[in-house]
Design an enzyme around this catalytic site. Structure first.
Site, PDB file in Angstrom:
ATOM      1  N   ASP A 127      -3.085  -4.365   7.974  1.00  0.00           N
ATOM      2  CA  ASP A 127      -3.689  -3.798   9.173  1.00  0.00           C
ATOM      3  C   ASP A 127      -2.855  -2.594   9.603  1.00  0.00           C
ATOM      4  OD1 ASP A 127      -6.008  -5.181   9.634  1.00  0.00           O
ATOM      5  OD2 ASP A 127      -5.073  -6.741  10.850  1.00  0.00           O
ATOM      6  N   ASN A 186      -3.038  -4.091  -1.778  1.00  0.00           N
ATOM      7  CA  ASN A 186      -4.304  -4.067  -2.508  1.00  0.00           C
ATOM      8  C   ASN A 186      -4.610  -2.696  -3.088  1.00  0.00           C
ATOM      9  OD1 ASN A 186      -4.607  -3.904   0.520  1.00  0.00           O
ATOM     10  ND2 ASN A 186      -6.628  -3.127  -0.032  1.00  0.00           N
ATOM     11  N   HIS A 200       2.111  -8.290   1.806  1.00  0.00           N
ATOM     12  CA  HIS A 200       1.266  -7.194   2.284  1.00  0.00           C
ATOM     13  C   HIS A 200       0.202  -7.694   3.256  1.00  0.00           C
ATOM     14  CE1 HIS A 200      -0.992  -3.518   2.515  1.00  0.00           C
ATOM     15  NE2 HIS A 200      -2.087  -4.130   2.091  1.00  0.00           N
ATOM     16  N   ASP A 249       0.863  -1.176   0.000  1.00  0.00           N
ATOM     17  CA  ASP A 249       0.000   0.000   0.000  1.00  0.00           C
ATOM     18  C   ASP A 249       0.900   1.225   0.000  1.00  0.00           C
ATOM     19  OD1 ASP A 249      -2.291  -1.435  -0.241  1.00  0.00           O
ATOM     20  OD2 ASP A 249      -3.109  -0.937   1.720  1.00  0.00           O
ATOM     21  N   HIS A 298      -8.489  -6.162   9.838  1.00  0.00           N
ATOM     22  CA  HIS A 298      -8.729  -7.168   8.806  1.00  0.00           C
ATOM     23  C   HIS A 298      -8.654  -8.589   9.345  1.00  0.00           C
ATOM     24  CE1 HIS A 298      -7.398  -3.754   6.123  1.00  0.00           C
ATOM     25  NE2 HIS A 298      -8.537  -4.129   5.559  1.00  0.00           N
TER      26      HIS A 298
END
Length: 347
Positions: free
Chosen positions: A264, A121, A228, A83, A237
């Site tokens: 997270d 993501n 990730h 991310d 999550h």
């Protein structure tokens, strides 16, 4: 012969591994080599994740403290757990976000080291190929980003894994998000017909095979996997079921020392009671989620911090020291792992 999705059955991870090991050829993950510049000195690494917000949500404060700690420890390189650019990755190689969220944020002299990045993501919601492009490395020589690869640092090998394509809901229920799956499809390995197996070019099964093979071949004193998505987490999550199912059996079988992730937005340390594997979350590079924690066995949960920050690793042949820091440079948690000097890596 055409087959509908209902006729396809996803192979369990161990079945896929068995089939893949019988493949006539095995692709190897690309291996990068880090040559220490400090002879007979510990390897010092900064780890940060979930950071790219153009300096907002305390990203700049985290970056400043990273620079301070990086100078103190004379770090060798930085690991990013993904991310890298919010909210939707990069639009292309000329997206100014590369400068606004990376180049012009991490300006401390101590941070002018190679950054080894995995994709998250949010990165997949933009132009994935842009982050993988050597053009970004030409813009800033620190930038190294690949889908999955190995970093050989001598006494330790890091195995970077592209976890985003393993999440089923990104494909079946992407909500209002658009993901860039170029280079990923076909994603799954299926049984079709009686004995036909479409696994050789399936992205997920190839990754599972490559990581398992690489870990099995490794002779490094320490083996650390970086992705990730979470495998074990008490954060927002929680466990990423698909990644846990596919990779946890491999981590256990190959005697991996630690799995490092982001996703997270917290700092976290879990020691799995069964395997002894350390699960380290460094996802506090910018926006954090206050008070968002799930119940967890307190014997396993060594740290959960719902604020921003980062972590460091200091590794020698016999010892690995883990330290978590907040945005003020305060030490939140430390832990030491040890190995016998005559320890031989499992193959």
């Amino acid at each position: 012969m055409a087959w509908s999705l209902k006729q396809r059955v996803l192979l369990p991870v161990m079945v896929v591994l068995l089939l893949l090991r019988t493949s006539p050829s095995i692709a190897e993950l690309q291996k990068l080599k880090h040559t220490p510049t400090k002879a007979d000195q510990p390897l010092n690494i900064l780890v940060v994740g979930d950071w790219g917000r153009k300096g907002t949500h305390n990203q700049s404060l985290v970056a400043y403290q990273m620079g301070e700690v990086g100078e103190k420890h004379n770090i060798d390189f930085v690991i990013s757990t993904g991310d890298n650019f919010y909210d939707d990755g990069l639009t292309g190689v000329d997206d100014p976000a590369f400068y606004d969220s990376f180049v012009n944020i991490y300006t401390a002299q101590s941070l002018q080291k190679i950054w080894y990045n995995v994709l998250g993501n949010h990165d997949y919601r933009g132009d994935v190929e842009a982050q993988l492009s050597p053009i970004l490395t030409q813009k800033d020589s620190r930038w190294v980003c690949m889908r999955s690869f190995i970093l050989d640092a001598g006494i330790v090998e890091f195995f970077f894994v592209d976890t985003t394509p393993f999440r089923d809901d990104y494909f079946t229920d992407p909500e209002d998000h658009t993901y860039d799956w170029s280079g990923v499809l076909p994603r799954e390995a299926y049984l079709s017909g009686l004995l036909e197996v479409d696994y050789y070019h399936a992205y997920m099964s190839r990754q599972v095979m490559d990581v398992d093979f690489a870990l099995g071949q490794s002779k490094a004193k320490w083996k650390i996997v970086v992705g990730h998505h979470t495998i074990k987490s008490a954060g927002h999550h929680g466990n990423t079921v698909e990644v846990e199912q596919q990779f946890l059996p491999i981590l256990k079988a190959r005697n991996v020392d630690a799995y490092i992730n982001g996703h997270d937005h917290c700092l976290e340390h879990i020691v799995d009671a069964e395997s002894g594997i350390h699960f380290l979350t460094s996802g506090g590079g910018s926006k954090a989620w206050k008070g968002d924690i799930k119940p967890w066995d307190q014997e396993e949960l060594k740290l959960y911090y719902d604020g921003q920050g980062f972590m460091t690793l200091q590794i020698t042949e016999s010892k690995a020291d883990i330290v978590f820091y907040d945005i003020y440079g305060k030490v939140l948690h430390t832990w030491s792992l040890s190995k016998k000097l005559n320890h031989a890596a499992s193959i």
